[in-house]
Design a protein around this motif. Structure first.
Motif, PDB file in Angstrom:
ATOM      1  N   UNK A  40       0.839  -1.204   0.000  1.00 38.88           N
ATOM      2  CA  UNK A  40       0.000   0.000   0.000  1.00 38.88           C
ATOM      3  C   UNK A  40       0.876   1.257   0.000  1.00 38.88           C
ATOM      4  N   UNK A  41       1.966   1.179   0.738  1.00 39.53           N
ATOM      5  CA  UNK A  41       2.911   2.302   0.766  1.00 39.53           C
ATOM      6  C   UNK A  41       3.516   2.538  -0.626  1.00 39.53           C
ATOM      7  N   UNK A  42       3.701   1.439  -1.365  1.00 40.22           N
ATOM      8  CA  UNK A  42       4.331   1.561  -2.694  1.00 40.22           C
ATOM      9  C   UNK A  42       3.441   2.358  -3.656  1.00 40.22           C
ATOM     10  N   UNK A  43       2.136   2.248  -3.485  1.00 40.72           N
ATOM     11  CA  UNK A  43       1.226   3.027  -4.352  1.00 40.72           C
ATOM     12  C   UNK A  43       1.394   4.515  -4.050  1.00 40.72           C
ATOM     13  N   UNK A  44       1.558   4.816  -2.763  1.00 37.95           N
ATOM     14  CA  UNK A  44       1.759   6.214  -2.353  1.00 37.95           C
ATOM     15  C   UNK A  44       3.098   6.726  -2.911  1.00 37.95           C
ATOM     16  N   UNK A  45       4.134   5.861  -2.860  1.00 39.73           N
ATOM     17  CA  UNK A  45       5.440   6.239  -3.417  1.00 39.73           C
ATOM     18  C   UNK A  45       5.302   6.614  -4.894  1.00 39.73           C
ATOM     19  N   UNK A  46       4.550   5.800  -5.621  1.00 39.10           N
ATOM     20  CA  UNK A  46       4.360   6.082  -7.047  1.00 39.10           C
ATOM     21  C   UNK A  46       3.664   7.430  -7.244  1.00 39.10           C
ATOM     22  N   UNK A  47       2.681   7.693  -6.368  1.00 38.86           N
ATOM     23  CA  UNK A  47       1.900   8.930  -6.523  1.00 38.86           C
ATOM     24  C   UNK A  47       2.743  10.169  -6.255  1.00 38.86           C
ATOM     25  N   UNK A  48       3.691  10.066  -5.313  1.00 31.83           N
ATOM     26  CA  UNK A  48       4.432  11.278  -4.925  1.00 31.83           C
ATOM     27  C   UNK A  48       5.883  11.279  -5.404  1.00 31.83           C
ATOM     28  N   UNK A  49       6.270  10.237  -6.155  1.00 29.45           N
ATOM     29  CA  UNK A  49       7.621  10.213  -6.718  1.00 29.45           C
ATOM     30  C   UNK A  49       8.696   9.749  -5.751  1.00 29.45           C
ATOM     31  N   UNK A  50       8.333   8.983  -4.721  1.00 29.78           N
ATOM     32  CA  UNK A  50       9.345   8.408  -3.812  1.00 29.78           C
ATOM     33  C   UNK A  50       9.717   7.009  -4.302  1.00 29.78           C
ATOM     34  N   UNK A  51      10.716   6.410  -3.639  1.00 29.20           N
ATOM     35  CA  UNK A  51      11.223   5.097  -4.063  1.00 29.20           C
ATOM     36  C   UNK A  51      11.001   4.101  -2.920  1.00 29.20           C
ATOM     37  N   UNK A  52      10.101   3.153  -3.125  1.00 29.26           N
ATOM     38  CA  UNK A  52       9.760   2.200  -2.059  1.00 29.26           C
ATOM     39  C   UNK A  52      10.970   1.357  -1.642  1.00 29.26           C
ATOM     40  N   UNK A  53      11.887   1.120  -2.566  1.00 24.18           N
ATOM     41  CA  UNK A  53      13.038   0.285  -2.193  1.00 24.18           C
ATOM     42  C   UNK A  53      13.935   1.029  -1.193  1.00 24.18           C
ATOM     43  N   UNK A  54      14.051   2.357  -1.381  1.00 24.90           N
ATOM     44  CA  UNK A  54      14.835   3.147  -0.416  1.00 24.90           C
ATOM     45  C   UNK A  54      14.094   3.218   0.918  1.00 24.90           C
ATOM     46  N   UNK A  55      12.778   3.379   0.843  1.00 29.76           N
ATOM     47  CA  UNK A  55      11.973   3.445   2.072  1.00 29.76           C
ATOM     48  C   UNK A  55      12.119   2.134   2.851  1.00 29.76           C
ATOM     49  N   UNK A  56      12.035   1.016   2.110  1.00 28.73           N
ATOM     50  CA  UNK A  56      12.130  -0.302   2.735  1.00 28.73           C
ATOM     51  C   UNK A  56      13.499  -0.494   3.395  1.00 28.73           C
ATOM     52  N   UNK A  57      14.540  -0.080   2.673  1.00 33.89           N
ATOM     53  CA  UNK A  57      15.897  -0.225   3.219  1.00 33.89           C
ATOM     54  C   UNK A  57      16.038   0.599   4.499  1.00 33.89           C
TER      55      UNK A  57
END
Ligand code: NAD
Length: 443
Positions: free
Chosen positions: A228-245
């Motif tokens: 679910x967080x990854x959809x938000x990342x896509x919407x705002x231009x963030x990178x889920x892999x960096x967030x996860x790390x």
């Protein structure tokens, strides 16, 4: 020890073969005569790394045999393992008909004292139910035998099941109050498995039953949380892999199960989360966390549709290649696999679908006979307008991109597992249009 296993699916067959490998005498019983005929011929009805060799060796050395004769199977073992399926019922609760049927069979044929071990994933209270059914059947026959019912949930992961059997994180054993005899027998059996520092946790049967559901629900929660967080990342231009790390470096959180993808599948997480929701509600309690996990997963499995439309414009008449069909690598299991939802949607929308999977093609073909299947990864790419990486088998990790591009009619990739994310700039330079999961265009 003499052990009978009821059910020769992923759990029963792996457990039976591995218990034989530890020197026990094991008889595996199943109602599916085709499966038993295959096993009697030395063939393996499932794909599981390392299983075939152990199957061959233990059969050859006479520690492992197979039968459809359930009465004979009951008479054989001092330990009787229940490893049958527990699918979701239509109403959302757990369908216990196979477990109950084995319990009845045991009660109808038991002619000695025994320990009944439930390895199937079952709702809280099932051990008591199994005890009642067996006792009723014994009463009908007017015979008395001492028997224990033990809850011993299985945690093996398909694709790594043999290794997991011999190296479990823990062994959970739920016992009826004061059942020292069963504790001793099961303790002895598992000492040979959990001989390193892996703990055997003895508890009551209800808690053991719940530990299994709670563990799967926790893992599913982490997946849905990240998805679910990854959809938000896509919407705002963030990178889920960096967030996860960044999250995973916090030792309170840890890095495992923080990957994003196209939803969890398989024979366990979806049905166990649903089963837990059903059981919690039946008890009149609040299941809202688990309901959210489940619905986020359903949404994630469908999240690829808009990406496919973005890549293709019109879906109708386009050729789409799928790499990977099993719900995860190193298994042939396609139960609840996201690939099924994607393939069905593509077919419904008029796409021509071609696919390759190293092990799951046979199972997928039964569900989708009209799709064309490649014998190797590159075959389905011929003339394709889009490649979707659905399951991250090793064979897909480092393909010959020049060859991929040459074969495809439009070099479009959707990377459902982010395995090419590290070199997406190179792919773009080669001329591919690339979409991953949870990564905004400028991230
Ligand atoms: P499966 O569907 O692969 O196999 C179940 C087998 O039981 C089938 O071969 C079926 O023919 C047989 N069976 C049905 N009724 C029978 C009967 N009366 N007597 C003998 N055999 C009978 O199921 P599975 O994936 O091995 O799962 C079994 C249980 O283990 C389920 O409760 C599941 O949730 C749990 N579990 C599965 C996994 C996994 O990765 N597959 C992991 C942990 C726990």
């Amino acid at each position: 020890m003499k052990i009978t296993i009821f059910g020769t699916g992923y759990v029963g067959l792996v457990s039976g073969v591995c218990l034989a490998d530890l020197g026990n005498d094991v008889l595996c019983a199943d109602v599916d005569s085709k499966k038993i005929a295959l096993l009697e011929r030395g063939a393996n009805p499932i794909y599981e790394p390392g299983l075939q060799e152990k199957l061959d060796q233990n059969t050859k050395e006479d520690r492992l045999s197979f039968t459809t004769d359930l009465g004979k199977a009951v008479a054989y073992g001092d330990l009787l393992f229940i490893c049958v399926g527990t699918p979701a019922s239509k109403g959302g609760s757990v369908d216990l008909q196979y477990v109950e049927s084995v319990a009845r069979t045991i009660g109808q044929h038991l002619d000695h004292d025994a320990v009944i071990v439930d390895k199937s994933t079952v709702p809280v209270g099932t051990a008591e139910k199994v005890r009642t059914i067996i006792q009723q059947e014994l009463n009908k026959r007017n015979v008395k035998h001492a028997f224990s019912v033990v809850s011993n949930p299985e945690f093996l992961r398909e694709g790594a099941a043999v290794n997991d059997f011999f190296n479990p994180d823990r062994v959970i054993v739920g016992l009826e109050q004061g059942d020292e005899r069963a504790k001793q027998v099961i303790g002895k059996l598992y000492k040979s498995v959990a001989r390193t520092s892996r703990p055997i946790l003895f508890t009551d049967t209800k808690s053991a039953e719940l530990i299994k559901y709670a563990s799967n629900a926790m893992l599913a929660t982490r997946i849905s949380f990240m998805n679910q967080l990854s959809r938000y990342c896509e919407a705002v231009g963030a990178d889920i892999t960096a967030v996860s790390k960044g999250m995973g470096l916090d030792t309170r959180i840890g890095s495992r199960f923080l990957h994003t993808g196209i939803g969890y599948g398989g024979s366990c997480f979806p049905k166990d989360v649903k089963g837990l929701i059903g059981s919690i509600k039946e008890a009149g309690c609040d299941a809202s966390i688990f309901e959210a996990v489940d619905s986020a997963n359903e949404a994630q499995k469908r999240s690829l549709f808009s990406k496919i439309e973005q890549a293709l414009g019109t879906v109708k008449g386009k050729k789409v290649a799928l790499w990977g069909l099993s719900f995860k690598p190193k298994t042939d299991d396609i139960r609840e696999a996201p690939s099924k939802i994607i393939a069905q949607w593509l077919i419904d929308n008029g796409s021509d679908v071609a696919a390759f999977d190293p092990e799951a093609t046979r199972n997928f073909k039964e569900a989708f006979p009209k799709i064309s299947y490649g014998k190797e990864p590159y075959e389905p790419l011929q003339g394709a307008d889009l490649l979707i990486l659905v399951t991250e088998w090793d064979v897909f990790r480092n393909p010959d991109w020049a060859r991929v591009k040459k074969l495809m009619s439009t070099p479009n990739i959707i990377d459902g597992r982010n395995i090419y994310l590290g070199y997406r700039e190179d792919l773009k330079e080669l001329g591919f249009a690339y979409q991953g999961v949870g990564v905004g265009d400028d991230a």
